[in-house]
Design an enzyme around this catalytic site. Structure first.
Site, PDB file in Angstrom:
ATOM      1  N   THR A  51       0.827  -1.212   0.000  1.00 14.44           N
ATOM      2  CA  THR A  51       0.000   0.000   0.000  1.00 14.44           C
ATOM      3  C   THR A  51       0.859   1.258   0.000  1.00 14.44           C
ATOM      4  O   THR A  51       0.385   2.315  -0.402  1.00 14.44           O
ATOM      5  CB  THR A  51      -0.885   0.037   1.266  1.00 14.44           C
ATOM      6  OG1 THR A  51      -0.042  -0.152   2.404  1.00 14.44           O
ATOM      7  CG2 THR A  51      -1.940  -1.073   1.234  1.00 14.44           C
ATOM      8  N   ASP A  52       2.122   1.153   0.461  1.00 15.08           N
ATOM      9  CA  ASP A  52       2.907   2.394   0.670  1.00 15.08           C
ATOM     10  C   ASP A  52       3.129   3.156  -0.632  1.00 15.08           C
ATOM     11  O   ASP A  52       2.936   4.371  -0.701  1.00 15.08           O
ATOM     12  CB  ASP A  52       4.221   2.137   1.428  1.00 15.08           C
ATOM     13  CG  ASP A  52       5.197   1.160   0.784  1.00 15.08           C
ATOM     14  OD1 ASP A  52       4.851   0.533  -0.247  1.00 15.08           O
ATOM     15  OD2 ASP A  52       6.322   1.017   1.314  1.00 15.08           O
ATOM     16  N   SER A  83      32.162  -4.194   6.670  1.00 13.43           N
ATOM     17  CA  SER A  83      31.076  -4.828   7.412  1.00 13.43           C
ATOM     18  C   SER A  83      31.659  -5.988   8.202  1.00 13.43           C
ATOM     19  O   SER A  83      32.576  -6.670   7.738  1.00 13.43           O
ATOM     20  CB  SER A  83      29.989  -5.329   6.454  1.00 13.43           C
ATOM     21  OG  SER A  83      30.489  -6.398   5.686  1.00 13.43           O
ATOM     22  N   GLY A 138      17.846 -10.828   3.747  1.00 12.42           N
ATOM     23  CA  GLY A 138      17.102 -11.584   2.734  1.00 12.42           C
ATOM     24  C   GLY A 138      15.859 -12.258   3.288  1.00 12.42           C
ATOM     25  O   GLY A 138      15.326 -13.178   2.692  1.00 12.42           O
ATOM     26  N   SER A 142      13.567  -6.053   6.319  1.00  8.18           N
ATOM     27  CA  SER A 142      14.107  -4.703   6.105  1.00  8.18           C
ATOM     28  C   SER A 142      15.523  -4.511   6.609  1.00  8.18           C
ATOM     29  O   SER A 142      15.854  -3.489   7.209  1.00  8.18           O
ATOM     30  CB  SER A 142      13.231  -3.658   6.804  1.00  8.18           C
ATOM     31  OG  SER A 142      12.140  -3.393   6.043  1.00  8.18           O
ATOM     32  N   ASP A 188       9.585   0.830   4.944  1.00  6.78           N
ATOM     33  CA  ASP A 188      10.687   0.244   5.706  1.00  6.78           C
ATOM     34  C   ASP A 188      11.550   1.327   6.362  1.00  6.78           C
ATOM     35  O   ASP A 188      11.999   1.181   7.503  1.00  6.78           O
ATOM     36  CB  ASP A 188      11.569  -0.618   4.796  1.00  6.78           C
ATOM     37  CG  ASP A 188      10.755  -1.643   4.029  1.00  6.78           C
ATOM     38  OD1 ASP A 188       9.622  -1.927   4.450  1.00  6.78           O
ATOM     39  OD2 ASP A 188      11.255  -2.149   3.001  1.00  6.78           O
TER      40      ASP A 188
END
Ligand code: GLA
Length: 395
Positions: A51-52, A83, A138, A142, A188
């Protein structure tokens, strides 16, 4: 049913652990201390799916799982990134050269934010950053927004930019859309930056306004079980973009800026659906997609009305209806998601649905607090019986 086996649980780090891990990764890579550590959570969406990007309503809640960015300002225009999950793969980027199409992979979610802030004329310095995260990657929870939003908070602080969180969320959407090339709709990033613990975020994507709605399943003897199906699906981005394009096409055909405008009256919604269903196969598909979006926006309103009335126990049918609509009208579910929600319901869940974009990823089930393990065992057994890889449970 086959005999039970040990289920897999993915637990969140406590905040001190997350900060220490990111700090240690930073120090190990750069030989100095960071200016600070900033973090942002992953999310599950209670209801209001797809819907966003239609100017609609959605209702995400933050996970305890967060991404931590340890960052230090530099005096030049360079960004260095590392990372913790791949410390040997350090990346160096000259920020002046960042533009759509120039950066790939997770790097794009970091330097894309610096790019978006600079596009607004803000003076973003060069930086060194090390990130670590306990948000499953994955899994439709988010992890990308948790990454870009943790970096946005860090750059806002070290650059003394003093931006509010709605503005930073918009920058992160731009970074993902234009630099990472992911046509994400905005839920998100709002969930990562604008949620508060113990509350769901009622986000109105027409004007980005929010309301924090108390959401505390434990106080009603309930729990929200998050099931990561661990289903990997190809073509996810293409399918997501295709759904979005169909909605935009339908809105253009109907002469409205977004499908949200059609929810102003039931008569208008009904006549729009009749217009779209013009007897052609494409018209039929458009009608089904739009029918999902319009009904889903209404379900968000009904869900929030129940929360406001202290009736969380009554939302089950809305969760079930949302799943059916995503599966049948929007066609973004998959076998693993269907097995997960059906097994959860059969084991006593009050309601269950896929959450996030679909085609794999995660499902949620609202369950009695005392039956979390039993429902998880039942879902795990159903996966085994169906010949699927074991799911994981996110807690
Ligand atoms: C993904 C996107 C969001 C939203 C959901 C579906 O998570 O990133 O913007 O569209 O799918 O509700």
């Amino acid at each position: 049913m086959t005999a039970g086996r040990a289920t897999t649980w993915v637990h969140a780090w406590d905040e001190a652990t997350g900060r220490d891990r990111a700090t240690d990764a930073f120090t190990a890579s750069y030989g100095t201390a960071p200016d600070g550590v900033w973090s942002a959570p992953g999310r599950v969406n209670l209801i209001g799916e797809h819907t966003d990007y239609n100017g609609g309503l959605c209702l995400p809640v933050p996970l305890a799982h967060r991404t931590y960015a340890a960052l230090r300002r530099r005096d030049d225009d360079t960004a260095r990134l590392v990372s913790a999950w791949d410390p040997t793969d350090a990346v160096t980027v000259e920020l002046a050269g960042v533009a759509p199409g120039t950066v790939e992979g997770w790097t794009a979610y970091v330097v894309g934010v610096a790019w978006a802030l600079r596009e607004r004329g803000l003076a973003v310095p060069g930086f060194d950053v090390a990130v670590d995260s306990c948000v499953p990657v994955g899994s439709g929870l988010s992890s990308s927004a948790a990454l870009s939003c943790s970096v946005a908070l860090a750059l806002d602080a070290v650059g003394a930019l003093a931006q509010d969180r709605a503005a930073l969320a918009a920058d992160c959407v731009r970074a993902e859309n234009e630099i990472a090339g992911a046509p994400t709709g905005g839920m998100d990033q709002a969930a990562a930056l604008r949620t508060v613990p113990g509350h769901a975020l009622l986000l109105d994507c027409r004007d980005q306004s929010v309301r924090h709605v108390p959401f505390d399943p434990a106080s009603e003897g309930l729990a929200l079980l998050v099931i990561d199906t661990r289903a990997e699906h190809a073509l996810v981005d293409g399918q997501y973009a295709a759904r979005r394009a169909t909605c935009e096409e339908a809105a253009a055909l109907l002469g409205v800026p977004t499908l949200r405008e059609l929810t102003d009256s039931p008569a208008r919604a009904a006549s729009a659906l009749a217009t779209l269903d013009d007897g052609t196969p494409e018209g039929g598909v458009r009608m089904h997609r739009v029918r999902h979006v319009l009904a889903e926006i209404t379900r968000v309103q009904e869900f929030v009305a129940l929360l406001d009335a202290g009736r969380l126990r009554d939302v089950g049918p809305l969760l079930d209806a949302s799943h059916a609509s995503l599966r049948d009208d929007y066609e973004v579910s998959c076998r693993e998601l269907d097995v997960a929600v059906e097994a959860a319901r059969a084991a006593g869940a009050l309601g269950a649905r896929m959450t996030g974009g679909g085609f794999g990823g995660s499902a949620i089930a609202l369950v009695e607090a005392g039956s979390v393990e039993a429902v998880a065992d039942a879902v795990d057994a159903a996966f085994r019986d169906a010949g699927l890889r074991p799911p994981a449970f996110v807690a």
